[in-house]
Design a protein around this motif. Structure first.
Motif, mmCIF file in Angstrom:
data_model
loop_
_atom_site.group_PDB
_atom_site.id
_atom_site.type_symbol
_atom_site.label_atom_id
_atom_site.label_comp_id
_atom_site.label_asym_id
_atom_site.label_seq_id
_atom_site.Cartn_x
_atom_site.Cartn_y
_atom_site.Cartn_z
ATOM 1 N N ARG A 178 -1.096 -0.338 17.174
ATOM 2 C CA ARG A 178 0.231 0.286 17.267
ATOM 3 C C ARG A 178 1.228 -0.433 16.367
ATOM 4 N NH1 ARG A 178 -0.141 4.249 20.675
ATOM 5 N NH2 ARG A 178 2.093 4.625 20.882
ATOM 6 N N LEU A 179 1.220 -0.024 15.108
ATOM 7 C CA LEU A 179 2.057 -0.630 14.087
ATOM 8 C C LEU A 179 2.313 0.383 12.985
ATOM 9 C CD1 LEU A 179 3.238 -3.107 12.426
ATOM 10 C CD2 LEU A 179 0.889 -3.501 11.679
ATOM 11 N N PHE A 180 3.578 0.502 12.575
ATOM 12 C CA PHE A 180 3.871 1.260 11.364
ATOM 13 C C PHE A 180 5.066 0.669 10.650
ATOM 14 C CE2 PHE A 180 6.047 3.947 14.623
ATOM 15 C CZ PHE A 180 7.312 4.092 14.071
ATOM 16 N N VAL A 181 5.127 0.940 9.351
ATOM 17 C CA VAL A 181 6.235 0.481 8.514
ATOM 18 C C VAL A 181 6.887 1.703 7.878
ATOM 19 C CG1 VAL A 181 5.143 -1.750 8.042
ATOM 20 C CG2 VAL A 181 4.812 0.140 6.429
ATOM 21 N N VAL A 182 8.183 1.588 7.607
ATOM 22 C CA VAL A 182 8.921 2.687 6.969
ATOM 23 C C VAL A 182 9.885 2.105 5.935
ATOM 24 C CG1 VAL A 182 8.808 4.187 9.014
ATOM 25 C CG2 VAL A 182 10.794 2.707 8.676
ATOM 26 N N ASP A 183 10.187 2.899 4.936
ATOM 27 C CA ASP A 183 11.259 2.577 4.000
ATOM 28 C C ASP A 183 11.899 3.889 3.567
ATOM 29 O OD1 ASP A 183 13.079 1.702 2.173
ATOM 30 O OD2 ASP A 183 11.683 0.445 1.044
ATOM 31 N N GLY A 184 12.815 4.364 4.401
ATOM 32 C CA GLY A 184 13.511 5.619 4.119
ATOM 33 C C GLY A 184 14.582 5.478 3.058
ATOM 34 N N THR A 185 14.921 4.239 2.685
ATOM 35 C CA THR A 185 15.944 4.040 1.658
ATOM 36 C C THR A 185 15.514 4.672 0.337
ATOM 37 O OG1 THR A 185 15.077 1.888 0.941
ATOM 38 C CG2 THR A 185 16.703 1.877 2.719
ATOM 39 N N LEU A 186 14.212 4.807 0.146
ATOM 40 C CA LEU A 186 13.688 5.399 -1.093
ATOM 41 C C LEU A 186 14.157 6.842 -1.279
ATOM 42 C CD1 LEU A 186 10.034 4.049 -0.732
ATOM 43 C CD2 LEU A 186 11.850 3.121 -2.184
ATOM 44 N N THR A 210 0.837 -1.203 0.000
ATOM 45 C CA THR A 210 0.000 0.000 0.000
ATOM 46 C C THR A 210 0.870 1.250 0.000
ATOM 47 O OG1 THR A 210 -1.754 -1.186 1.172
ATOM 48 C CG2 THR A 210 -1.821 1.230 1.262
ATOM 49 N N MET A 211 1.903 1.253 0.839
ATOM 50 C CA MET A 211 2.805 2.405 0.937
ATOM 51 C C MET A 211 3.512 2.647 -0.395
ATOM 52 S SD MET A 211 6.030 2.873 3.530
ATOM 53 C CE MET A 211 7.103 1.806 2.582
ATOM 54 N N TYR A 212 4.053 1.598 -0.996
ATOM 55 C CA TYR A 212 4.752 1.761 -2.277
ATOM 56 C C TYR A 212 3.787 2.210 -3.375
ATOM 57 C CZ TYR A 212 8.654 -0.747 -0.078
ATOM 58 O OH TYR A 212 9.676 -1.145 0.748
ATOM 59 N N LEU A 248 4.025 4.313 6.634
ATOM 60 C CA LEU A 248 2.584 4.092 6.702
ATOM 61 C C LEU A 248 2.254 3.513 8.071
ATOM 62 C CD1 LEU A 248 -0.121 4.146 5.064
ATOM 63 C CD2 LEU A 248 0.326 1.731 4.559
ATOM 64 N N ALA A 249 1.311 4.137 8.750
ATOM 65 C CA ALA A 249 0.860 3.667 10.062
ATOM 66 C C ALA A 249 -0.486 2.956 9.910
ATOM 67 C CB ALA A 249 0.725 4.851 11.024
ATOM 68 N N ALA A 250 -0.716 1.958 10.746
ATOM 69 C CA ALA A 250 -1.946 1.165 10.670
ATOM 70 C C ALA A 250 -3.221 2.015 10.699
ATOM 71 C CB ALA A 250 -1.960 0.107 11.773
ATOM 72 N N PRO A 251 -3.302 3.106 11.500
ATOM 73 C CA PRO A 251 -4.522 3.910 11.452
ATOM 74 C C PRO A 251 -4.824 4.469 10.046
ATOM 75 C CG PRO A 251 -3.314 4.413 13.441
ATOM 76 C CD PRO A 251 -2.420 3.531 12.598
ATOM 77 N N GLN A 252 -3.790 4.633 9.231
ATOM 78 C CA GLN A 252 -3.995 5.152 7.882
ATOM 79 C C GLN A 252 -4.653 4.139 6.948
ATOM 80 O OE1 GLN A 252 0.260 6.695 7.604
ATOM 81 N NE2 GLN A 252 -0.894 8.173 6.369
ATOM 82 N N ILE A 253 -4.744 2.887 7.385
ATOM 83 C CA ILE A 253 -5.501 1.899 6.625
ATOM 84 C C ILE A 253 -6.731 1.458 7.431
ATOM 85 C CG2 ILE A 253 -3.575 1.104 5.207
ATOM 86 C CD1 ILE A 253 -3.472 -1.401 7.154
ATOM 87 N N GLY A 254 -7.090 2.271 8.428
ATOM 88 C CA GLY A 254 -8.316 2.043 9.187
ATOM 89 C C GLY A 254 -8.184 1.115 10.375
ATOM 90 N N GLN A 255 -6.971 0.732 10.734
ATOM 91 C CA GLN A 255 -6.765 -0.167 11.860
ATOM 92 C C GLN A 255 -6.082 0.575 13.007
ATOM 93 O OE1 GLN A 255 -5.581 -4.168 11.187
ATOM 94 N NE2 GLN A 255 -6.067 -4.077 9.010
ATOM 95 N N SER A 256 -6.802 0.726 14.102
ATOM 96 C CA SER A 256 -6.293 1.495 15.236
ATOM 97 C C SER A 256 -5.434 0.615 16.146
ATOM 98 C CB SER A 256 -7.457 2.109 16.018
ATOM 99 O OG SER A 256 -6.957 3.007 16.982
#
Length: 190
Positions: A56-64, A37-39, A46-54
């Motif tokens: 405590r989870l987020f993913v990151v890819d700063g290498t981009l 979804t993030m890509y 992207l944090a889980a609340p941003q896909i409607g799930q409240s």
């Protein structure tokens, strides 16, 4: 599976997300879907609340952010900075606050300077449920702080001066109503 991104105005973005248990959900599948979804939406976090799930989870890819930079311009804090943060807890933020123009997939088309401390110390679990306590600085710290805010029910617009917020009021209302052009799927408040 690509999830729609929850738009500004949805109450899930203002809730404090709850911690998750080790075997409560299928974390590997959820994390993989969050990365997809993030890509798909050209994000770096992207944090889980941003896909409607409240939760405590987020993913990151700063290498981009380093991909198109010349070697001398690459941010060392982003080397290998593709991570999953489960049940994160910021332990300390320190250093000088510095401004950077932030945006958010849930608030498309709006960017503004946000001041954040340059360093962060965070405790979290990875996908194998190992606990980590790590320190990050520069852009990696900023990405973590931005995504962590989503778990606390905060948005980058909350940091803006009152005058700037007033100037953005109509544009934010348009996003809530779905009057926005984006090239990724979104879910708008009812």
């Amino acid at each position: 599976m690509i999830f729609p991104i929850v738009a500004y105005g949805d109450p899930v973005l203002r809730k404090v997300a709850r911690p998750i248990g080790k075997d409560e959900i299928n974390l590997p599948d959820l994390v993989e879907n969050m990365y997809q979804t993030m890509y798909d939406s050209s994000g770096i976090g992207l944090a889980a609340p941003q896909i409607g799930q409240s939760i405590r989870l987020f993913v990151v890819d700063g290498t981009l952010l380093n991909e198109d930079e010349e070697e001398k311009d690459k941010d060392p804090s982003l080397e290998g900075f593709k991570k999953v943060f489960i049940n994160p807890q910021i332990l300390k933020e320190e250093g000088d606050e510095w401004a950077f123009e932030e945006g958010c997939l849930s608030i498309p088309g709006i960017r503004a300077d946000v001041y954040r401390p340059e360093k962060v110390k965070i405790k979290y679990r990875d996908l194998e449920w190992n606990e980590h306590v790590e320190e990050y600085d520069n852009m990696a710290a900023r990405i973590i702080q931005h995504e962590y805010d989503h778990l606390e029910g905060k948005l980058f617009t909350d940091y803006l001066p009152m005058l700037k917020k007033q100037m953005l009021k109509k544009r934010l209302a348009d996003i809530t109503r779905g009057n926005v052009n984006v090239d990724y799927k979104m879910r708008f408040p009812k």
